[in-house]
Enzyme design. Structure first.
Site, PDB file in Angstrom:
ATOM      1  N   ASP A 129       0.812  -1.222   0.000  1.00 15.10           N
ATOM      2  CA  ASP A 129       0.000   0.000   0.000  1.00 15.10           C
ATOM      3  C   ASP A 129       0.844   1.269   0.000  1.00 15.10           C
ATOM      4  OD1 ASP A 129       1.055  -0.047   2.524  1.00 15.10           O
ATOM      5  OD2 ASP A 129      -0.860  -0.132   3.595  1.00 15.10           O
ATOM      6  N   ASP A 258      19.583  -5.547   0.110  1.00 18.30           N
ATOM      7  CA  ASP A 258      18.994  -4.221  -0.111  1.00 18.30           C
ATOM      8  C   ASP A 258      19.017  -3.402   1.172  1.00 18.30           C
ATOM      9  OD1 ASP A 258      17.053  -6.378   0.480  1.00 18.30           O
ATOM     10  OD2 ASP A 258      15.667  -4.705   0.772  1.00 18.30           O
ATOM     11  N   ASN A 259      19.341  -4.038   2.290  1.00 21.20           N
ATOM     12  CA  ASN A 259      19.418  -3.312   3.554  1.00 21.20           C
ATOM     13  C   ASN A 259      20.861  -3.141   4.007  1.00 21.20           C
ATOM     14  OD1 ASN A 259      16.640  -3.149   3.617  1.00 21.20           O
ATOM     15  ND2 ASN A 259      16.389  -4.980   4.866  1.00 21.20           N
TER      16      ASN A 259
HETATM   17  P1  AMP Z   1      12.050  -3.727   3.838  1.00 22.15           P
HETATM   18  O1  AMP Z   1      11.657  -5.043   4.411  1.00 22.15           O
HETATM   19  O2  AMP Z   1      11.493  -2.550   4.584  1.00 22.15           O
HETATM   20  O3  AMP Z   1      13.506  -3.619   3.590  1.00 22.15           O
HETATM   21  O4  AMP Z   1      11.338  -3.638   2.422  1.00 22.15           O
HETATM   22  C1  AMP Z   1      11.555  -4.555   1.388  1.00 22.15           C
HETATM   23  C2  AMP Z   1      10.863  -4.088   0.139  1.00 22.15           C
HETATM   24  O5  AMP Z   1       9.445  -4.071   0.326  1.00 22.15           O
HETATM   25  C3  AMP Z   1      11.240  -2.681  -0.295  1.00 22.15           C
HETATM   26  O6  AMP Z   1      11.259  -2.683  -1.690  1.00 22.15           O
HETATM   27  C4  AMP Z   1      10.098  -1.851   0.241  1.00 22.15           C
HETATM   28  O7  AMP Z   1       9.937  -0.650  -0.485  1.00 22.15           O
HETATM   29  C5  AMP Z   1       8.919  -2.788   0.042  1.00 22.15           C
HETATM   30  N1  AMP Z   1       7.810  -2.491   0.975  1.00 22.15           N
HETATM   31  C6  AMP Z   1       7.776  -2.682   2.308  1.00 22.15           C
HETATM   32  N2  AMP Z   1       6.594  -2.305   2.812  1.00 22.15           N
HETATM   33  C7  AMP Z   1       5.836  -1.849   1.778  1.00 22.15           C
HETATM   34  C8  AMP Z   1       4.515  -1.306   1.645  1.00 22.15           C
HETATM   35  N3  AMP Z   1       3.715  -1.149   2.695  1.00 22.15           N
HETATM   36  N4  AMP Z   1       4.119  -0.949   0.411  1.00 22.15           N
HETATM   37  C9  AMP Z   1       4.896  -1.097  -0.654  1.00 22.15           C
HETATM   38  N5  AMP Z   1       6.143  -1.591  -0.603  1.00 22.15           N
HETATM   39  C10 AMP Z   1       6.616  -1.969   0.594  1.00 22.15           C
HETATM   40 MG    MG Z   2      14.706  -2.231   3.038  1.00 22.85          MG
END
Ligand code: AMP
Ligand code: MG
Length: 493
Positions: A129, A258-259
């Site tokens: 979202d 990616d982190n």
């Molecule tokens: P993260 O786990 O925060 O490192 O996110 C991993 C991927 O999921 C990244 O590409 C984020 O932009 C995407 N992502 C995480 N939460 C959402 C969300 N609520 N809506 C869209 N993309 C998301």
């Molecule tokens: Mg991330």
């Protein structure tokens, strides 16, 4: 939506050097407006250091920037494209719920990324979202600022604005946007993306951008391949960073490629946490069933991720494939040496040891083994030693601990530095407080459920200087009651 007045009053001086890279690397779009933006927390000190005016930032029009309803002049919002290995599996990602507003030019001549996290859908949102919930954004705020207080390189948190809109996770939650500040948001995954989706020239431009942004300093020598240099410098910073995590008992929880930043800053405070009881197998994340990102695995995962960076850079390392692989392997093999040297010197400092003796490593390992066997609290064991109260480790009655203390005292007495100098070194190296999970949860519950931000403000103030050993910090040093553990973090942020 672009507003020049806000720019001037608030002190925004934004540029977009990233937006000058080939368009493969981003999608330009604006944030999605929200219905009722409200500032819930602002980092005055960080704002001032960035050349921003905290008073002006509290005005509603400036607050609109933090919620994505207005964009200050100079900003060129964009979602960054990247890929990444998530729990070992390669995926195309990108900012699915974040936008880079631009880079703030700071009074000290720096350039810092300003990113809105939770600002709406982007072309990379996949099924998501594009939004974020208040609790997790405040959690990132607290932990990133605590890391900064600990002196560990990290992205920072400038502000959190609530949106007045619900977000739906397992429960209905309040929406919020975090303004995150970083040396840059370049990740190992940005290079994986360039290697997979770009041309050789696009990959080279990205590497040049990273060198210019983070590794300008003396730069590579005249004979040195610039991209071997880049790989080695990133590796050195990551080895130092992960050593710092180990030394304070920080578990990132989701070390996907990616982190992992190119700058060497800690990024993405999702399911991270600090461990209480010392146990190298500790893992908090509910989705990390196999313990891939457990405390003891962090250095190994660090080098695994760096190998993905090296693979992405191969075409730049040498025109001959075999030579390129050899160069990459040679750099990667340096990780353990760098990590060990940072970790050992950090541990020596935690024990007040100056200089080096061959038995130091065994002395450290013996203590850690005792802590593990006797379920000692990681932070408080070192705190107790710092305060000269070994019984407060909880191991006062353990004969092997008594023997260890004697050995340690022996080592201390062999160095020429005074006891006072040792204590001082220990105070600077052992935090009196960490953001303990039960304290963080308490602050988040007050803020998100009762709109009471005083609990969080108090927590932030004791975490701002964790080496102060102030009376206010004592209550925050208490480990959780037995019923509060084991703690689990969730990824539904
Ligand atoms: P993260 O786990 O925060 O490192 O996110 C991993 C991927 O999921 C990244 O590409 C984020 O932009 C995407 N992502 C995480 N939460 C959402 C969300 N609520 N809506 C869209 N993309 C998301
Ligand atoms: Mg991330």
């Amino acid at each position: 939506m672009i507003d020049e007045n806000i720019k001037l009053e608030a002190g925004w001086r934004l540029e977009s050097s990233y937006g000058k890279l080939p368009s493969l690397f981003y999608s330009k779009l604006g944030p999605s407006p929200v219905s009722e933006p409200e500032l819930v927390i602002l980092n005055d000190k960080l704002a001032s250091a960035m050349g921003l005016n905290p008073d002006a930032l509290r005005g509603q029009e400036a607050v609109d920037v933090f919620a994505g309803n207005r964009v200050p002049g100079g900003a060129e919002p964009l979602a960054q494209a990247y890929a990444g290995h998530q729990f070992g599996h390669f995926t195309m990602l990108g900012d699915g719920r974040a936008l880079l507003l631009g880079e703030q030019l700071t009074p000290d001549g720096g350039r810092l990324d300003v990113q809105l996290k939770g600002s709406g859908r982007t072309p990379y949102s996949r099924g998501g979202d594009g939004r974020a919930a208040l609790g997790p954004m405040l959690r990132e705020y607290i932990i990133s600022e605590a890391m900064h207080g600990l002196g560990i390189p990290t992205t920072r948190s400038l502000a959190v604005a609530s949106t007045g809109e619900p977000v739906y996770r397992e429960d209905m939650l309040q929406g919020a946007v975090l303004t995150r500040v970083a040396a840059s948001h370049l990740r190992v995954g940005t290079f994986q993306y360039a290697a997979g989706a770009g041309t050789a020239e696009e990959l080279r431009l990205l590497a040049e951008y990273a060198i210019e942004r983070h590794y300008g300093g003396p730069g590579p020598g005249p004979e040195e391949n610039r991209y071997v240099y880049l790989l080695r410098e990133v590796l050195k910073r990551q080895a130092a960073l992960i050593a710092r995590w180990q030394l304070v008992g920080f578990i990132h929880g989701v070390m996907n490629t990616d982190n992992m930043t190119i700058s060497g800053e800690t990024i993405d405070y999702g399911p991270c946490a600090f461990m209480d009881t010392y146990d190298p197998a500790t893992v908090f994340s509910s989705i990390d069933a196999n313990g891939r990102y457990a405390y003891r695995n962090q250095p190994r995962i660090g080098v695994w991720n760096l190998a993905r960076l090296a693979e992405s850079l191969l075409p730049l390392l040498h025109e001959d494939d075999e030579q390129a692989v050899k160069l990459a392997e040679a750099v990667l093999s340096e990780f353990n040496g760098h990590f060990q040297s940072h970790y050992l010197s950090g541990m020596r400092a935690k024990l007040g040891l100056f200089g080096e003796e061959p038995e130091d490593e065994a002395l450290i390992q013996e203590l850690l083994k005792l802590m593990e066997e006797h379920c000692a609290d990681y932070t408080n064991t070192f705190r107790a030693l710092t305060l000269g109260q070994p019984a407060a480790t909880g191991m006062g009655e353990v004969p092997a601990f008594g023997q260890w203390l004697e050995k340690w005292q022996g080592r201390l007495s062999r160095q020429k530095e005074t006891e006072a100098a040792s204590r001082e070194l220990m105070r600077r190296s052992n935090p009196a407080v960490i953001p303990r999970n039960h304290r963080v949860e308490e602050a988040l519950a007050a803020a998100a459920e009762r709109s009471d931000y005083a609990v969080m403000e108090r927590l932030l103030s004791v975490l701002a200087d964790p080496y102060a050993y102030s009376p206010e910090q004592e209550a925050y040093a208490e480990p959780p009651a037995a019923s509060d553990s084991p703690y689990q973090t969730y990824c539904g942020t």
